[in-house]
Enzyme design. Structure first.
Site: not given
Length: 154
Positions: A65-66
């Protein structure tokens, strides 16, 4: 880019118990709040918004995730190893137990993309994933991630 500059050993959690993707992302947000001085709710919302564009579950039990966030002056990584995999809508439909989150400054541009590529390549290594799944101690996880990643970068 070396992982030692991206990942702080205090931004690693091992053997975390959650019941959902949402809770896993909240755990990442909580670490970001504690380590980076960000608002946990803001980080969590940014990660959830990114997930709406498509799952960051890259397969093999791994998620990356980012999000880009105001208030950061450089890229930061957060690693969480779950004690039991959770459904993550991954591209291979496999549940996730290894999460390497990347938080970038709003203007990170290509640096953000390079970090994503490096972390994704690193976590494609089957031996590394197996080692990480056995580790509970954050210091051991840090050593494995940074030793392997930085030796590959040399």
């Amino acid at each position: 880019m070396f992982l030692t500059t991206l990942l702080d050993r205090h931004a690693i959690l091992g053997n975390v118990s959650v019941n959902s993707k949402r809770q896993a992302l909240q755990m990442v947000a909580d670490v970001a709040a504690r380590q980076l001085g960000l608002e946990a709710a803001e980080v969590h919302q940014a990660l959830l918004e990114r997930e709406k564009l498509g799952s960051t579950g890259v397969g093999m039990g791994v998620a990356v995730p980012h999000a880009a966030l105001a208030g950061l002056d450089r890229m930061h990584g957060i690693f969480v190893r779950l004690d039991a995999p959770v459904d993550y809508d991954s591209i291979d439909d496999m549940p996730v137990d290894l999460i390497f989150a990347l938080l970038a400054p709003e203007n990170a541009g290509t640096e953000h993309l390079r970090a994503l590529a490096k972390v994704s390549r690193l976590l494609r290594q089957k031996d590394l994933r197996e080692q990480l799944r056995k580790m509970e101690n954050p210091d051991a996880i840090y050593a494995i991630l940074t030793d392997i990643a930085d030796s590959n970068a040399a």
